[in-house]
Design an enzyme around this catalytic site. Structure first.
Site, PDB file in Angstrom:
ATOM      1  N   TYR A   1       0.173  33.720   6.581  1.00 33.46           N
ATOM      2  CA  TYR A   1      -0.192  35.188   6.488  1.00 33.46           C
ATOM      3  C   TYR A   1       1.345  36.318   7.502  1.00 33.46           C
ATOM      4  O   TYR A   1       1.196  35.551   9.280  1.00 33.46           O
ATOM      5  CB  TYR A   1      -1.342  34.371   7.342  1.00 33.46           C
ATOM      6  CG  TYR A   1      -1.742  35.787   7.541  1.00 33.46           C
ATOM      7  CD1 TYR A   1      -2.853  36.406   6.202  1.00 33.46           C
ATOM      8  CD2 TYR A   1      -2.340  36.623   8.245  1.00 33.46           C
ATOM      9  CE1 TYR A   1      -3.481  37.689   5.497  1.00 33.46           C
ATOM     10  CE2 TYR A   1      -3.581  37.452   8.070  1.00 33.46           C
ATOM     11  CZ  TYR A   1      -3.862  38.747   6.563  1.00 33.46           C
ATOM     12  OH  TYR A   1      -4.203  39.219   6.612  1.00 33.46           O
TER      13      TYR A   1
ATOM     14  N   LYS B   1     -12.749  34.580   4.262  1.00 40.86           N
ATOM     15  CA  LYS B   1     -11.990  34.080   3.567  1.00 40.86           C
ATOM     16  C   LYS B   1     -13.321  33.022   2.947  1.00 40.86           C
ATOM     17  O   LYS B   1     -14.586  33.130   2.852  1.00 40.86           O
ATOM     18  CB  LYS B   1     -11.098  33.562   3.249  1.00 40.86           C
ATOM     19  CG  LYS B   1      -9.542  34.562   3.892  1.00 40.86           C
ATOM     20  CD  LYS B   1      -9.978  34.972   3.246  1.00 40.86           C
ATOM     21  CE  LYS B   1      -8.328  36.770   3.842  1.00 40.86           C
ATOM     22  NZ  LYS B   1      -7.460  36.388   4.988  1.00 40.86           N
TER      23      LYS B   1
ATOM     24  N   ARG C   1     -20.758  39.275  25.874  1.00 37.77           N
ATOM     25  CA  ARG C   1     -19.726  39.122  25.758  1.00 37.77           C
ATOM     26  C   ARG C   1     -19.428  36.701  26.292  1.00 37.77           C
ATOM     27  O   ARG C   1     -18.323  36.938  25.834  1.00 37.77           O
ATOM     28  CB  ARG C   1     -18.771  39.870  26.563  1.00 37.77           C
ATOM     29  CG  ARG C   1     -17.036  39.517  26.083  1.00 37.77           C
ATOM     30  CD  ARG C   1     -16.240  40.659  27.046  1.00 37.77           C
ATOM     31  NE  ARG C   1     -16.447  41.396  27.780  1.00 37.77           N
ATOM     32  CZ  ARG C   1     -16.471  40.826  28.860  1.00 37.77           C
ATOM     33  NH1 ARG C   1     -16.340  39.889  29.142  1.00 37.77           N
ATOM     34  NH2 ARG C   1     -17.016  41.828  29.739  1.00 37.77           N
TER      35      ARG C   1
ATOM     36  N   ASP D   1      -3.652  26.651  10.499  1.00 39.74           N
ATOM     37  CA  ASP D   1      -4.205  28.077  10.004  1.00 39.74           C
ATOM     38  C   ASP D   1      -5.419  27.096   8.620  1.00 39.74           C
ATOM     39  O   ASP D   1      -4.028  26.989   7.474  1.00 39.74           O
ATOM     40  CB  ASP D   1      -3.610  28.735  10.087  1.00 39.74           C
ATOM     41  CG  ASP D   1      -4.388  29.757   9.212  1.00 39.74           C
ATOM     42  OD1 ASP D   1      -5.437  29.424   8.716  1.00 39.74           O
ATOM     43  OD2 ASP D   1      -3.932  31.198   9.146  1.00 39.74           O
TER      44      ASP D   1
HETATM   45  C1  LIG Z   1      -7.227  36.122   6.402  1.00 37.24           C
HETATM   46  C2  LIG Z   1      -6.068  35.491   6.969  1.00 37.24           C
HETATM   47  C3  LIG Z   1      -6.201  35.212   8.430  1.00 37.24           C
HETATM   48  C4  LIG Z   1      -6.401  36.236   8.491  1.00 37.24           C
HETATM   49  O1  LIG Z   1      -8.455  36.271   8.860  1.00 37.24           O
HETATM   50  P1  LIG Z   1      -8.550  37.930   9.090  1.00 37.24           P
HETATM   51  O2  LIG Z   1     -10.290  37.676   9.357  1.00 37.24           O
HETATM   52  O3  LIG Z   1      -8.663  39.222   8.335  1.00 37.24           O
HETATM   53  O4  LIG Z   1      -8.397  38.068  10.525  1.00 37.24           O
HETATM   54  C5  LIG Z   1      -5.354  34.412   8.966  1.00 37.24           C
HETATM   55  N1  LIG Z   1      -5.121  33.503   7.915  1.00 37.24           N
HETATM   56  C6  LIG Z   1      -5.054  33.373   6.637  1.00 37.24           C
HETATM   57  C7  LIG Z   1      -4.005  31.835   5.891  1.00 37.24           C
HETATM   58  C8  LIG Z   1      -5.311  33.944   5.826  1.00 37.24           C
HETATM   59  O5  LIG Z   1      -5.209  34.499   4.722  1.00 37.24           O
END
Ligand SMILES: *Cc1c(COP(=O)(O)O)cnc(C)c1O
Length: 369
Positions: free
Chosen positions: A100, A194, A47, A169
């Site tokens: 998001y 993504k 972990r 982000d």
């Molecule tokens: C998809 C997304 C997240 C969350 O990511 P996960 O991998 O689905 O937990 C956070 N910020 C943005 C801008 C996103 O598009």
């Protein structure tokens, strides 16, 4: 001269050559490691650290332009780690009100812990007016799904003057779209589910910080809540990084071709793509971005037209998320929670041939006219 993006990404995080070893060692599956005597690392318990994570973390740090990276089991694990490890009761967080939606949902949790949350839109750098007295200013640019853009360097400078930390982000752009640490952010945060990994086959997230204390706080948070990625996911992600530049170049070109083709279509309103010269965000996006990303958004006249359009597409899967080598699209309002019209489409361009992709979209639009 510094190496280019693809030269760096194809080599990033790969160990120095050693006779009879693979270029990228396979995933290390281990809950614990042989450990006699003193309980010191690097590898003690699964972990805390894992050699497969270490290679990936070094690779992502290289792409982000330095610092220490901590990988997480998902984007939200990374977002909540950055948010919750750095703020305490009595602090103030500034968030975009169009980011998001699961990030926005952290507001209630933060407030229940005695953290004050202020919100303003991404567009026109509206968060700038709220930075005074804040502990953390959270940016998301381009925003998902509205694709508004804010000036990272400008807001970061004002936030730092006010004594606040800045996290961005950077999910949509990836470090090959914009290097947020160079633009002044203290933390680069992303869902690597993504575009960074780009195959739609794993969930992952990361936080990168240059300040060792910030990086350590985030690392400790991962150990505390246990939001760790599996070694297989980490290895697949590292393997995918080699093609990041190739993928993004093609996806960006496809997105520009699609946005250009939709510009004058009578069925389409509210078209947004920061790479389009006519987009309201283009000027600021051009100053800070090197690639404008794979997401195009637009609005069709109604929910029914949008649903029929999605069903008529031949090459584009109806699915949420974005950034995959396969094009996907969805009617975003089906989830609720985003301030978008019923016919709003979030379209993620894959690496198909641009002509095929554009022809498919125009065919589907013709089918619903
Ligand atoms: C998809 C997304 C997240 C969350 O990511 P996960 O991998 O689905 O937990 C956070 N910020 C943005 C801008 C996103 O598009």
């Amino acid at each position: 001269m510094a190496d280019g993006d693809s030269t760096r990404s194809v080599r990033a995080g790969r160990p120095a050559p050693e006779q009879y070893t693979p270029e990228l060692p396979g995933p290390t599956f281990a809950a614990h490691f042989h450990l006699s005597g003193e309980a010191t690392g690097p590898y003690t318990y699964g972990r805390d650290a894992n050699p497969t994570w270490t290679l990936l973390e070094d690779a992502i740090s290289e792409l982000e332009g330095g610092g220490t990276t901590t990988v997480f089991s998902s984007g939200m694990a990374a977002v909540s780690a950055a948010m919750l490890s750095l703020v305490a009761s009595g602090d103030t967080v500034v968030m975009p009100d169009d980011c998001y939606q699961t990030t926005r949902a952290l507001r209630d949790r933060l407030e229940s812990y005695g953290v004050r949350v202020r919100m303003a839109p991404t567009a026109d750098d509206a968060q700038l007016a709220l930075v005074e007295g804040a502990r953390l200013v959270w940016l998301e640019t381009p925003s998902n799904p509205g694709l508004d853009v804010c000036d990272i360097a400008r807001i970061a400078a004002a936030a730092h003057d006010a004594g606040a930390l800045v996290a961005v982000d950077n999910t949509l752009a990836t470090p090959f779209g914009q290097r947020v640490l160079d633009l002044g952010a203290d933390l680069a945060v992303a869902s690597d589910t993504k575009s960074l990994t780009g195959h739609g086959d794993l969930l992952l997230g990361h936080v990168t910080a240059r300040d060792p204390e910030l990086a350590a706080a985030v690392r400790t948070w991962r150990k505390t809540v246990g939001a760790i990625p599996g070694p297989m996911e980490a290895w697949l992600a590292h393997r995918s990084l080699a093609t990041l530049g190739l993928r993004l170049d093609r996806q960006t070109a496809n997105a520009l071709a699609l946005a250009t083709a939709l510009r004058n279509d009578p069925l389409v309103t509210g078209l947004r793509y920061p790479g389009l010269a006519s987009d309201p965000a283009h000027a600021v996006a051009s100053r800070q971005m090197r690639r404008f990303g794979c997401v195009v958004s637009f609005t069709l006249p109604s929910r029914d037209v949008a649903d029929r359009f999605l069903r008529a597409l031949r090459l584009v899967g109806e699915a949420t998320s974005f950034g995959s080598v396969h094009s996907t699209a969805e009617r975003r309002a089906r989830w609720g929670g985003d301030d978008v019209p019923p016919g709003f489409i979030r379209f993620s361009c894959g690496i198909e041939d641009a002509d095929d992709l554009v022809a498919d979209v125009l065919m589907a639009l013709d089918a619903v006219r």
